[in-house]
Design an enzyme around this catalytic site. Sequence first.
Site, PDB file in Angstrom:
ATOM      1  N   SER A  84       0.856  -1.195   0.000  1.00  0.00           N
ATOM      2  CA  SER A  84       0.000   0.000   0.000  1.00  0.00           C
ATOM      3  C   SER A  84       0.889   1.241   0.000  1.00  0.00           C
ATOM      4  O   SER A  84       2.008   1.204   0.530  1.00  0.00           O
ATOM      5  CB  SER A  84      -0.850  -0.006   1.277  1.00  0.00           C
ATOM      6  OG  SER A  84      -1.387   1.282   1.520  1.00  0.00           O
ATOM      7  N   TYR A 133      -0.418  -0.927  10.233  1.00  0.00           N
ATOM      8  CA  TYR A 133      -0.658  -1.303   8.828  1.00  0.00           C
ATOM      9  C   TYR A 133       0.522  -0.864   7.950  1.00  0.00           C
ATOM     10  O   TYR A 133       1.016  -1.633   7.118  1.00  0.00           O
ATOM     11  CB  TYR A 133      -1.947  -0.635   8.372  1.00  0.00           C
ATOM     12  CG  TYR A 133      -2.374  -0.915   6.951  1.00  0.00           C
ATOM     13  CD1 TYR A 133      -2.907  -2.150   6.587  1.00  0.00           C
ATOM     14  CD2 TYR A 133      -2.288   0.076   5.967  1.00  0.00           C
ATOM     15  CE1 TYR A 133      -3.328  -2.389   5.273  1.00  0.00           C
ATOM     16  CE2 TYR A 133      -2.707  -0.152   4.668  1.00  0.00           C
ATOM     17  CZ  TYR A 133      -3.223  -1.387   4.325  1.00  0.00           C
ATOM     18  OH  TYR A 133      -3.643  -1.617   3.027  1.00  0.00           O
ATOM     19  N   LYS A 156       2.882  -3.168   5.655  1.00  0.00           N
ATOM     20  CA  LYS A 156       2.946  -2.972   4.205  1.00  0.00           C
ATOM     21  C   LYS A 156       4.351  -2.540   3.756  1.00  0.00           C
ATOM     22  O   LYS A 156       4.754  -2.836   2.625  1.00  0.00           O
ATOM     23  CB  LYS A 156       1.889  -1.955   3.761  1.00  0.00           C
ATOM     24  CG  LYS A 156       0.439  -2.469   3.899  1.00  0.00           C
ATOM     25  CD  LYS A 156       0.195  -3.745   3.113  1.00  0.00           C
ATOM     26  CE  LYS A 156      -1.284  -4.029   2.888  1.00  0.00           C
ATOM     27  NZ  LYS A 156      -1.500  -5.362   2.266  1.00  0.00           N
TER      28      LYS A 156
HETATM   29  N1  LIG Z   1      -8.724  -0.921  -1.093  1.00  0.00           N
HETATM   30  C1  LIG Z   1      -7.651  -0.140  -1.042  1.00  0.00           C
HETATM   31  O1  LIG Z   1      -7.682   1.099  -1.269  1.00  0.00           O
HETATM   32  C2  LIG Z   1      -6.308  -0.734  -0.709  1.00  0.00           C
HETATM   33  C3  LIG Z   1      -5.198   0.110  -0.708  1.00  0.00           C
HETATM   34  C4  LIG Z   1      -3.938  -0.413  -0.423  1.00  0.00           C
HETATM   35  C5  LIG Z   1      -3.794  -1.769  -0.178  1.00  0.00           C
HETATM   36  N2  LIG Z   1      -4.902  -2.569  -0.169  1.00  0.00           N
HETATM   37  C6  LIG Z   1      -4.689  -3.988   0.132  1.00  0.00           C
HETATM   38  O2  LIG Z   1      -5.328  -4.794  -0.835  1.00  0.00           O
HETATM   39  C7  LIG Z   1      -5.652  -6.054  -0.244  1.00  0.00           C
HETATM   40  C8  LIG Z   1      -7.105  -6.396  -0.535  1.00  0.00           C
HETATM   41  O3  LIG Z   1      -7.952  -5.443   0.108  1.00  0.00           O
HETATM   42  P1  LIG Z   1      -9.401  -5.030  -0.432  1.00  0.00           P
HETATM   43  O4  LIG Z   1      -9.420  -3.553  -0.509  1.00  0.00           O
HETATM   44  O5  LIG Z   1      -9.758  -5.847  -1.623  1.00  0.00           O
HETATM   45  O6  LIG Z   1     -10.282  -5.438   0.831  1.00  0.00           O
HETATM   46  P2  LIG Z   1     -11.632  -6.336   0.967  1.00  0.00           P
HETATM   47  O7  LIG Z   1     -11.993  -6.249   2.399  1.00  0.00           O
HETATM   48  O8  LIG Z   1     -12.619  -5.932  -0.063  1.00  0.00           O
HETATM   49  O9  LIG Z   1     -11.143  -7.798   0.599  1.00  0.00           O
HETATM   50  C9  LIG Z   1     -10.163  -8.460   1.371  1.00  0.00           C
HETATM   51  C10 LIG Z   1     -10.559  -9.916   1.534  1.00  0.00           C
HETATM   52  O10 LIG Z   1      -9.509 -10.533   2.316  1.00  0.00           O
HETATM   53  C11 LIG Z   1     -10.108 -11.360   3.295  1.00  0.00           C
HETATM   54  N3  LIG Z   1      -9.223 -11.497   4.442  1.00  0.00           N
HETATM   55  C12 LIG Z   1      -8.902 -10.553   5.369  1.00  0.00           C
HETATM   56  N4  LIG Z   1      -8.111 -11.082   6.308  1.00  0.00           N
HETATM   57  C13 LIG Z   1      -7.941 -12.389   5.968  1.00  0.00           C
HETATM   58  C14 LIG Z   1      -7.226 -13.468   6.549  1.00  0.00           C
HETATM   59  N5  LIG Z   1      -6.602 -13.335   7.713  1.00  0.00           N
HETATM   60  N6  LIG Z   1      -7.251 -14.668   5.935  1.00  0.00           N
HETATM   61  C15 LIG Z   1      -7.930 -14.848   4.763  1.00  0.00           C
HETATM   62  N7  LIG Z   1      -8.636 -13.869   4.186  1.00  0.00           N
HETATM   63  C16 LIG Z   1      -8.641 -12.653   4.774  1.00  0.00           C
HETATM   64  C17 LIG Z   1     -11.414 -10.657   3.661  1.00  0.00           C
HETATM   65  O11 LIG Z   1     -12.354 -11.562   4.255  1.00  0.00           O
HETATM   66  C18 LIG Z   1     -11.863 -10.105   2.318  1.00  0.00           C
HETATM   67  O12 LIG Z   1     -12.725 -10.995   1.638  1.00  0.00           O
HETATM   68  C19 LIG Z   1      -5.319  -5.941   1.243  1.00  0.00           C
HETATM   69  O13 LIG Z   1      -4.053  -6.502   1.483  1.00  0.00           O
HETATM   70  C20 LIG Z   1      -5.280  -4.438   1.459  1.00  0.00           C
HETATM   71  O14 LIG Z   1      -4.471  -4.080   2.550  1.00  0.00           O
HETATM   72  C21 LIG Z   1      -6.144  -2.089  -0.438  1.00  0.00           C
END
Ligand SMILES: NC(=O)c1ccc[n+]([C@@H]2O[C@H](COP(=O)([O-])OP(=O)(O)OC[C@H]3O[C@@H](n4cnc5c(N)ncnc54)[C@H](O)[C@@H]3O)[C@@H](O)[C@H]2O)c1
Length: 285
Positions: A162, A175, A179
């Site tokens: 991130s 976090y 990251k």
């Molecule tokens: N959305 C953003 O703006 C953003 C920005 C930077 C990084 N990210 C990263 O992208 C990745 C995906 O996030 P997203 O935005 O799609 O979120 P989201 O919540 O839509 O999807 C994440 C999925 O991961 C699953 N999950 C969480 N912890 C878990 C675990 N311990 N074991 C198995 N599954 C688990 C959740 O149940 C969920 O279905 C994450 O690593 C997040 O930190 C997202």
Amino acid sequence: MTAARGNELATGKLVGKVALVTGSGRGIGREVALKLALEGAAVVVNDLDAAPAEQTVADIRQLGGQAVACLGSVTTTDFAERLVKTAIDAFGGIDIVVNNAGYTWDSVVQRMSDEQWYAMLDVHLTAPMRIFRAAAGFIREAARREAEAGVENFRKVVNISSIAGLDGNAGQLNYAAGKAGIVGMTKSLAKEWGRYRVNVNAVAFGLIKTRLTEAAATADASVDIDGKRIKVGVNPDLLSAMERSIPLGRAGTPAEAAGAVALFCYPESNYISGETVVCGGGFRM
Ligand SMILES: NC(=O)c1ccc[n+]([C@@H]2O[C@H](COP(=O)([O-])OP(=O)(O)OC[C@H]3O[C@@H](n4cnc5c(N)ncnc54)[C@H](O)[C@@H]3O)[C@@H](O)[C@H]2O)c1
């Protein structure tokens, strides 16, 4: 399945590959799983929530692709071995690992509990490390066999980071530390596994619209992680201010985010390793 989709599957860039995507029941991970499957990869879908994971599997099969689920939290001690075994038992190997499972658990430092701190390190750092450790034996042996046969076959690891990890973000010491750690882990594994022809890269997202970052008008927007209710979502005013400062003018979609991950899974990236690419519409914190 449409004819066009059938053709894509048969001629895709990832036909014959096996991809493991953690946290692929929702959001970015789900889109990654679907995209890799549409390019012909067989996918092991994981999520700690069973219903969305099963849905991703069903949707991939509906498109004519191959998928199985490996349910449960990536932070449980036996998870990595189960994930690797599922891939080998169901599809005979491992070609692509996408460490995507993750979430935020924010607070300012004076209110941060040890549990909050370690939860972020466990899910973003310990879990991927265990998956690499569990997959290492298979990958080393497969690479040895391929080298003996004179075949240069590239495998792929894509770790999800991130811009909070690259630039820092108030309220996210835990976090951001996780990251940022992913970046160091990515560079180190690229050096360890280059000899096995594994490309190890990371994608650091900016603002992507998923449940983690949706406008949360109420203070109680939250998700269930391992039985804990954790507050997520972004205040709507803050969200629109953030969107205005993104050079491309809006937040990214999960499909756009998946596109950046897919780039590092395709043969076109075979000579790129140890890199972190930002997918954020030009925005930095
Ligand atoms: N959305 C953003 O703006 C953003 C920005 C930077 C990084 N990210 C990263 O992208 C990745 C995906 O996030 P997203 O935005 O799609 O979120 P989201 O919540 O839509 O999807 C994440 C999925 O991961 C699953 N999950 C969480 N912890 C878990 C675990 N311990 N074991 C198995 N599954 C688990 C959740 O149940 C969920 O279905 C994450 O690593 C997040 O930190 C997202």
